[in-house]
Every structure is written in structure tokens, then in C-alpha cells.
Design a protein around this motif. Sequence first.
Motif, PDB file in Angstrom:
ATOM      1  N   PRO A 193      11.385  -5.056  13.838  1.00  0.00           N
ATOM      2  CA  PRO A 193      10.262  -5.202  12.899  1.00  0.00           C
ATOM      3  C   PRO A 193       9.123  -4.240  13.226  1.00  0.00           C
ATOM      4  N   GLN A 194       8.469  -3.743  12.190  1.00  0.00           N
ATOM      5  CA  GLN A 194       7.335  -2.862  12.393  1.00  0.00           C
ATOM      6  C   GLN A 194       6.153  -3.652  12.944  1.00  0.00           C
ATOM      7  N   PRO A 195       5.330  -3.006  13.793  1.00  0.00           N
ATOM      8  CA  PRO A 195       4.129  -3.693  14.286  1.00  0.00           C
ATOM      9  C   PRO A 195       3.144  -3.954  13.155  1.00  0.00           C
ATOM     10  N   ALA A 196       2.346  -4.979  13.326  1.00  0.00           N
ATOM     11  CA  ALA A 196       1.346  -5.332  12.305  1.00  0.00           C
ATOM     12  C   ALA A 196       0.142  -4.398  12.365  1.00  0.00           C
ATOM     13  N   ASP A 197      -0.075  -3.734  13.492  1.00  0.00           N
ATOM     14  CA  ASP A 197      -1.207  -2.818  13.647  1.00  0.00           C
ATOM     15  C   ASP A 197      -0.782  -1.384  13.333  1.00  0.00           C
ATOM     16  N   GLY A 198      -1.746  -0.567  12.929  1.00  0.00           N
ATOM     17  CA  GLY A 198      -1.483   0.852  12.708  1.00  0.00           C
ATOM     18  C   GLY A 198      -0.943   1.191  11.335  1.00  0.00           C
ATOM     19  N   ILE A 199      -1.029   0.253  10.391  1.00  0.00           N
ATOM     20  CA  ILE A 199      -0.526   0.524   9.040  1.00  0.00           C
ATOM     21  C   ILE A 199      -1.511   1.420   8.298  1.00  0.00           C
ATOM     22  N   THR A 200      -1.008   2.540   7.778  1.00  0.00           N
ATOM     23  CA  THR A 200      -1.798   3.400   6.883  1.00  0.00           C
ATOM     24  C   THR A 200      -0.947   3.699   5.663  1.00  0.00           C
ATOM     25  N   LEU A 201      -1.616   3.972   4.564  1.00  0.00           N
ATOM     26  CA  LEU A 201      -0.925   4.171   3.286  1.00  0.00           C
ATOM     27  C   LEU A 201      -1.008   5.626   2.854  1.00  0.00           C
TER      28      LEU A 201
END
Length: 310
Positions: A193-201
Motif C-alpha cells: 500500500p502507498q503511504p498516506a503522507d507525501g501525496i501530490t497531484l
Amino acid sequence: MKLVFAGTPEVAVPALDALLASGRHEVAAVVTRPDAPAGRGRRLLASPVAERAAEAGIEVLKPERPRDEAFLARLREIAPDCCPVVAYGALLPRVALDIPTHGWVNLHFSLLPAWRGAAPVQHSIMAGDEVTGASTFQIEEGLDSGPVYGVVTEDVRPTDTSGDLLTRLAFAGAGLLAATMDGIEDGSLKAVPQPADGITLAPKIQVEDAHVDFKAPALRVDRVVRGCTPAPGAWTLFRGERLKLIQVALLPDRTDLAPGELAVGKNNVHVGTGSHAVELLWVQPQGKKPMKAADWARGVRIAAGERVGA
């Protein structure tokens, strides 16, 4: 495994080639976007992936929508073990996602969860990233949010355009996608699973996003030009007409020009920004071919104090 490959533009072709060359898996068919009008004559042309598949003698499926029943029925007949995807260009409905045994596995040109969306390479350059890469992940109904199988990293070079960087990632990612198929087949790879932090669009770059603001610092001007080259193309206005900016260079020692102010030398064109100047190297006037900025400046006879920009 029996594979059905989904992809459309030129950047997807190296991955298709890598799967064809692996000798370990069977590419039973290719899914791509329908033929689209192109060129001055607006003739319908097959996608680069469709052309490559035809050369290899592979069945090509071109559904108007991936939820079309005829397409879904054919996919069920083929019964793929897995569907690798590279820049297909259409959202896949749940009914399609459920057909292959191992689902659909996407090659995405960022280090997820950074830069989820349609234009990860452009946004990476425009943001000033020093390192980026590519990821393979299990497609689910969220936007590039599925668990990740593997990654490769790639340095962002100081002069990289999005075209330069995407070309390197297409070939590095092709090897990653082939290795991911191997790992899924032999059970050695499990998606994490991808981490919940560090999401950018990274939404699609619109024409207005590529409008260069010369009040911004020179580094920002340079990043916008490189990030928007070759598409959609960075631009400014000169004498009320659009001027495409193809290549600039930083001039950290020149600080005497106001934002947008032009200074023309014998073989150069400098323009002020919100920090220091940049040199215009290649431009494309409206309705004309790309040319050296010095040649453009001689042709339009820039007066002292003239500016580019709004």
C-alpha cells in the motif's frame, strides 16, 4: 502469463517492446484508444501502440469506451492473466478491472504517492524535483492510489525538458514493468500500500498553466519552460501575439532588466525576471517554425525598452 497490454502514445511503445522481447509471457492482444485525426489533413491515424502491435501481428482492440459490452466480451474470451498498462488514456470501470486474474498493473512515471495524475513528469520538473522515477502499481478505482509493486529512480538533470525525462523513464520503466510481470507470475512480488503522507497531484497541464510569468524568479521561468516542452509549450505575449518559449538559459549575473524587459545583443536576447535575467535561446512566433531567438529578434527589430508578457 497471458497478457493484454493497454497503451496509446509513443511513450508506451518501449514497454510493449520489452514484454514482446521477454519470451516469458504471451501478449495476446493490445488495447488502445480509437484512431484520431492528426496533421493538417486531419486524417484518422492509429496510435503508436496500435501501429507497433500491428507490426508484431497482435490483435488490436480499440473500444470507444472500456465499458463497451463488445470489448468486455472479447476480453473475457481472451481471459488474460494480467493487463499491464502504460498511458492508455481512459478510465477503467470495475467490470473491466475484475476480468484478469491478477488485475491491471499500471506503469506510472513518478515515485508514488508523489504526482498522481495525468502529467507527473511535467509537474516534477516544474516543482524543481531533483529525483523522480517510475512505479508499477495495481489499478483500483481511485486515482493512481493502488498498492505498489516496484519503483525505479531517475535523476532530473538541470537542462531536462519533460520530453527528455519522459523518454528516459519510458525505457527504464519498460524494464520495471517486465520485471513486475515476472514477479507476479512467480509469486515473488507483493504489492505494498502507498503511504498516506507525501501525496501530490499532477493534473493535465492546461494552456494557461504554460503561460510564463516574468515577474516570477528566473528559476521558476526556467522550470515552466522545461516542464512544458514539448507539450503544451510554454508561451508569453509579444506585441499582442503569442510567442512560444522553447529553451532559455539562466543569467545569474545580470540583474539590470525589469521583469519582461528585452535586451538584444549581436547574437543574444536577454529578458528580465523577478530575480535575474534569462537568455532566450529558441522561440517560435505564432504561425511560424521554431527559430533561434537572436534570429527572431533581428526579424522583428525590437526597440529599446520593449517587453514580453502581459
